[in-house]
Design a protein around this motif. Structure first.
Motif, PDB file in Angstrom:
ATOM      1  N   LYS A  19       0.825  -1.215   0.000  1.00  0.00           N
ATOM      2  CA  LYS A  19       0.000   0.000   0.000  1.00  0.00           C
ATOM      3  C   LYS A  19       0.856   1.260   0.000  1.00  0.00           C
ATOM      4  O   LYS A  19       0.438   2.303  -0.477  1.00  0.00           O
ATOM      5  N   ARG A  20       2.058   1.171   0.592  1.00  0.00           N
ATOM      6  CA  ARG A  20       2.906   2.355   0.747  1.00  0.00           C
ATOM      7  C   ARG A  20       3.936   2.522  -0.351  1.00  0.00           C
ATOM      8  O   ARG A  20       4.469   3.612  -0.575  1.00  0.00           O
ATOM      9  N   LYS A  21       4.220   1.418  -1.074  1.00  0.00           N
ATOM     10  CA  LYS A  21       5.405   1.450  -1.947  1.00  0.00           C
ATOM     11  C   LYS A  21       5.253   2.504  -3.056  1.00  0.00           C
ATOM     12  O   LYS A  21       4.143   2.803  -3.494  1.00  0.00           O
ATOM     13  N   PRO A  22       6.372   3.077  -3.481  1.00  0.00           N
ATOM     14  CA  PRO A  22       6.316   4.169  -4.457  1.00  0.00           C
ATOM     15  C   PRO A  22       5.995   3.670  -5.862  1.00  0.00           C
ATOM     16  O   PRO A  22       6.007   2.466  -6.118  1.00  0.00           O
ATOM     17  N   GLY A  23       5.695   4.625  -6.738  1.00  0.00           N
ATOM     18  CA  GLY A  23       5.564   4.314  -8.168  1.00  0.00           C
ATOM     19  C   GLY A  23       4.299   3.575  -8.549  1.00  0.00           C
ATOM     20  O   GLY A  23       4.219   2.972  -9.617  1.00  0.00           O
ATOM     21  N   GLN A  24       3.268   3.614  -7.682  1.00  0.00           N
ATOM     22  CA  GLN A  24       2.060   2.846  -8.002  1.00  0.00           C
ATOM     23  C   GLN A  24       1.069   3.615  -8.864  1.00  0.00           C
ATOM     24  O   GLN A  24       0.160   3.031  -9.435  1.00  0.00           O
ATOM     25  N   SER A  25       1.185   4.926  -8.901  1.00  0.00           N
ATOM     26  CA  SER A  25       0.314   5.729  -9.769  1.00  0.00           C
ATOM     27  C   SER A  25       1.081   6.971 -10.161  1.00  0.00           C
ATOM     28  O   SER A  25       2.144   7.259  -9.593  1.00  0.00           O
ATOM     29  N   LYS A  51      10.409  -2.383  -5.213  1.00  0.00           N
ATOM     30  CA  LYS A  51       9.484  -3.496  -4.955  1.00  0.00           C
ATOM     31  C   LYS A  51       9.191  -3.624  -3.460  1.00  0.00           C
ATOM     32  O   LYS A  51       8.199  -4.181  -3.048  1.00  0.00           O
ATOM     33  N   ASP A  52      10.095  -3.113  -2.662  1.00  0.00           N
ATOM     34  CA  ASP A  52       9.930  -3.150  -1.200  1.00  0.00           C
ATOM     35  C   ASP A  52       9.654  -4.556  -0.678  1.00  0.00           C
ATOM     36  O   ASP A  52       8.744  -4.775   0.144  1.00  0.00           O
ATOM     37  N   LEU A  53      10.444  -5.511  -1.161  1.00  0.00           N
ATOM     38  CA  LEU A  53      10.262  -6.899  -0.706  1.00  0.00           C
ATOM     39  C   LEU A  53      10.956  -7.079   0.639  1.00  0.00           C
ATOM     40  O   LEU A  53      12.163  -6.883   0.761  1.00  0.00           O
ATOM     41  N   VAL A  54      10.176  -7.458   1.642  1.00  0.00           N
ATOM     42  CA  VAL A  54      10.715  -7.546   2.997  1.00  0.00           C
ATOM     43  C   VAL A  54      11.276  -8.939   3.266  1.00  0.00           C
ATOM     44  O   VAL A  54      10.751  -9.944   2.773  1.00  0.00           O
ATOM     45  N   LYS A  55      12.372  -8.973   4.026  1.00  0.00           N
ATOM     46  CA  LYS A  55      12.933 -10.250   4.483  1.00  0.00           C
ATOM     47  C   LYS A  55      12.873 -10.268   5.999  1.00  0.00           C
ATOM     48  O   LYS A  55      13.217  -9.275   6.647  1.00  0.00           O
ATOM     49  N   ILE A  56      12.454 -11.410   6.571  1.00  0.00           N
ATOM     50  CA  ILE A  56      12.499 -11.562   8.032  1.00  0.00           C
ATOM     51  C   ILE A  56      13.826 -12.243   8.353  1.00  0.00           C
ATOM     52  O   ILE A  56      14.052 -13.393   7.950  1.00  0.00           O
ATOM     53  N   LEU A  57      14.698 -11.544   9.059  1.00  0.00           N
ATOM     54  CA  LEU A  57      16.039 -12.081   9.325  1.00  0.00           C
ATOM     55  C   LEU A  57      16.139 -12.813  10.660  1.00  0.00           C
ATOM     56  O   LEU A  57      17.039 -13.632  10.852  1.00  0.00           O
ATOM     57  N   SER A  58      15.247 -12.491  11.581  1.00  0.00           N
ATOM     58  CA  SER A  58      15.340 -13.129  12.902  1.00  0.00           C
ATOM     59  C   SER A  58      14.021 -13.010  13.645  1.00  0.00           C
ATOM     60  O   SER A  58      13.148 -12.241  13.251  1.00  0.00           O
ATOM     61  N   GLY A  59      13.906 -13.780  14.730  1.00  0.00           N
ATOM     62  CA  GLY A  59      12.761 -13.625  15.632  1.00  0.00           C
ATOM     63  C   GLY A  59      11.589 -14.541  15.347  1.00  0.00           C
ATOM     64  O   GLY A  59      10.563 -14.454  16.028  1.00  0.00           O
ATOM     65  N   VAL A  60      11.722 -15.433  14.344  1.00  0.00           N
ATOM     66  CA  VAL A  60      10.646 -16.394  14.059  1.00  0.00           C
ATOM     67  C   VAL A  60      11.249 -17.809  13.949  1.00  0.00           C
ATOM     68  O   VAL A  60      12.434 -17.968  13.647  1.00  0.00           O
ATOM     69  N   ARG A  73       8.393   1.579   9.259  1.00  0.00           N
ATOM     70  CA  ARG A  73       7.290   1.807  10.205  1.00  0.00           C
ATOM     71  C   ARG A  73       6.099   0.939   9.788  1.00  0.00           C
ATOM     72  O   ARG A  73       5.418   0.348  10.630  1.00  0.00           O
ATOM     73  N   VAL A  74       5.873   0.905   8.467  1.00  0.00           N
ATOM     74  CA  VAL A  74       4.752   0.095   7.969  1.00  0.00           C
ATOM     75  C   VAL A  74       5.010  -1.388   8.254  1.00  0.00           C
ATOM     76  O   VAL A  74       4.101  -2.124   8.656  1.00  0.00           O
ATOM     77  N   GLY A 100       0.609  13.141   1.184  1.00  0.00           N
ATOM     78  CA  GLY A 100      -0.521  12.634   1.968  1.00  0.00           C
ATOM     79  C   GLY A 100      -0.989  11.264   1.514  1.00  0.00           C
ATOM     80  O   GLY A 100      -1.479  10.469   2.327  1.00  0.00           O
ATOM     81  N   ILE A 101      -0.840  10.962   0.230  1.00  0.00           N
ATOM     82  CA  ILE A 101      -1.357   9.681  -0.290  1.00  0.00           C
ATOM     83  C   ILE A 101      -0.610   8.534   0.396  1.00  0.00           C
ATOM     84  O   ILE A 101      -1.207   7.666   1.033  1.00  0.00           O
ATOM     85  N   ARG A 102       0.700   8.531   0.288  1.00  0.00           N
ATOM     86  CA  ARG A 102       1.473   7.416   0.857  1.00  0.00           C
ATOM     87  C   ARG A 102       1.610   7.521   2.378  1.00  0.00           C
ATOM     88  O   ARG A 102       2.041   6.565   3.037  1.00  0.00           O
ATOM     89  N   ALA A 103       1.186   8.646   2.925  1.00  0.00           N
ATOM     90  CA  ALA A 103       1.202   8.775   4.391  1.00  0.00           C
ATOM     91  C   ALA A 103       0.051   8.004   5.027  1.00  0.00           C
ATOM     92  O   ALA A 103       0.069   7.757   6.235  1.00  0.00           O
TER      93      ALA A 103
END
Ligand SMILES: Cc1cc2nc3c(=O)[nH]c(=O)nc-3n(C[C@H](O)[C@H](O)[C@H](O)COP(=O)(O)O)c2cc1C
Length: 362
Positions: free
Chosen positions: A47-53, A62-71, A140-141, A335-338
């Motif tokens: 929802k937050r990533k840039p370049g969508q419109s 692409k804002d692809l997240v990796k979980i590195l620890s804690g699971v 934050r997201v 405001g849009i991506r906020a």
């Protein structure tokens, strides 16, 4: 640079710069045993990533997240759950275009953080605004997505309710509409008007401010701790910490100045289920810093993006008077991506207060 952590028992620390190799965060204090996959986080980052419109920055991430620890794997569900240890998340920066920012290396964009960063630290990663860039808000997201999992019964939704002078008609409010237009606007008619209006702003190389509303429903009563840990105080602080935010309101907010005591006080009756029912919600779901069980409502205003094409008067690092024109890719209306960022901050505050309440009250 200190103070990169937020929250008490559910604590988010973010790191990284706009044009560095990656950005990331560490979440400390997440309880164990909560199912958590990258998909749980990715859906909010989308929802937050840039370049969508055409109405947001054309930076392609692409804002692809990796979980590195804690699971760790969970035998019961065959999935993975949090272990109670620090959760570390990372996103690689893919579309840095640092040369766009060569011109502002030694000059200060009026309205941006260049002057204050330079004055305070004496050294500044000027590429895309470095640490002052809203690229940081991606984490934050991501953190907010984990916070939501701590609060599975709470629904947190945000909407854009004003762009420039154009407010939505609140009678047209439809949450489903926020997914049908590129503005997260709950009023179909306002969204159509904003499309033309923002096109003009964008083509002119200018920018405009906006107001975002965030509503959290099904928040349990009793979250928040007087007198220096008030829920409304922490929500205001959280929203104010978002880049470009210049004002925050809870409930009726600044409009309450024009209300009488009769109009403003939310009257209470007993419901058929034996629980109290509030007849209105001017308080925004918080009284005395403690949640009432009503929806927690807040609004915040973002200023117009400072990076614009029209030359503006400024100075350079040596004190010479210059004109600054900012090239590069920018959000004509931040405001849009906020909107997803505001939702995330609400989730982080509520998760923190939920755990703090449990810690004191058992
Ligand atoms: C989602 C989002 C996107 C933003 N994009 C831009 C941008 O493209 N260009 C820009 O100059 N500022 C942008 N900003 C605002 C700056 O990050 C912010 O104005 C700057 O860090 C100075 O901080 P301040 O405005 O809070 O004083 C954005 C803010 C948000 C919340």
């Amino acid at each position: 640079m200190s103070h990169n952590s937020f929250g008490h028992l559910f604590r988010l620390t973010t790191w990284g710069e706009s044009h560095g190799p990656a950005i990331g965060c560490v979440i400390d204090g997440c309880p164990p045993g909560i199912g958590l996959t990258t998909e749980d986080i990715q859906k909010y980052l989308e929802k937050r990533k840039p370049g969508q419109s055409k109405y947001t920055t054309q930076r392609q991430e692409k804002d692809l997240v990796k979980i590195l620890s804690g699971v760790f794997e969970d035998e019961e569900t065959d999935g993975q759950v949090t272990t109670g240890t620090p959760i570390s998340l990372m996103i690689e920066n893919m579309d840095q275009r640092s040369k766009d920012y060569g011109d502002i290396k030694d000059s200060f964009r009026p309205g941006h953080a260049d002057f204050t960063y330079d004055h305070k630290y004496g050294v500044r990663d000027y590429r895309g605004g470095g640490r002052s860039s809203a690229r940081e808000t991606a984490m934050r997201v991501a953190g907010g997505a984990v916070a939501r999992k701590v609060l599975p019964d709470v629904t947190i939704r945000g909407a854009l309710v004003q762009v420039g002078p154009h407010k939505i008609n609140r009678d047209n409010w439809d949450w489903d509409e926020t997914g049908n237009n590129p503005f997260f606007c709950p009023d179909k008619q306002a969204a159509a008007l904003w499309a033309d209006y923002l096109d003009g702003i964008r083509k002119g190389g200018s920018s405009i401010g906006a107001v975002i509303e965030v509503v959290a429903e099904n928040v349990p009563a009793s979250l928040g701790a007087p007198v220096y840990g008030k829920l409304d105080q922490d929500i205001a602080s959280a929203m104010m910490s978002i880049n470009a935010v210049k004002g925050v309101e809870i409930g009726a907010g600044f409009d309450s100045a024009a209300l009488t005591g009769e109009e403003n006080a939310d009257q209470i009756r007993m419901g058929q289920d034996g629980k109290p029912v509030f007849l209105s919600n001017k308080a925004g779901g918080i009284l005395g810093g403690i949640s009432t069980g009503q929806p927690v409502t807040c609004r915040f205003v973002v200023k117009p993006t400072s990076s614009i094409l029209t030359p503006r008067q400024s100075i350079d690092a040596k004190g010479n008077e210059i004109d600054v024109m900012t090239k590069g890719r920018h959000d004509p209306c931040v405001g849009i991506r906020a909107v997803p960022v505001g939702e995330a901050m609400m989730a982080l505050v509520l998760a923190d207060h939920y755990l703090r309440h449990r810690a004191q009250m058992g």
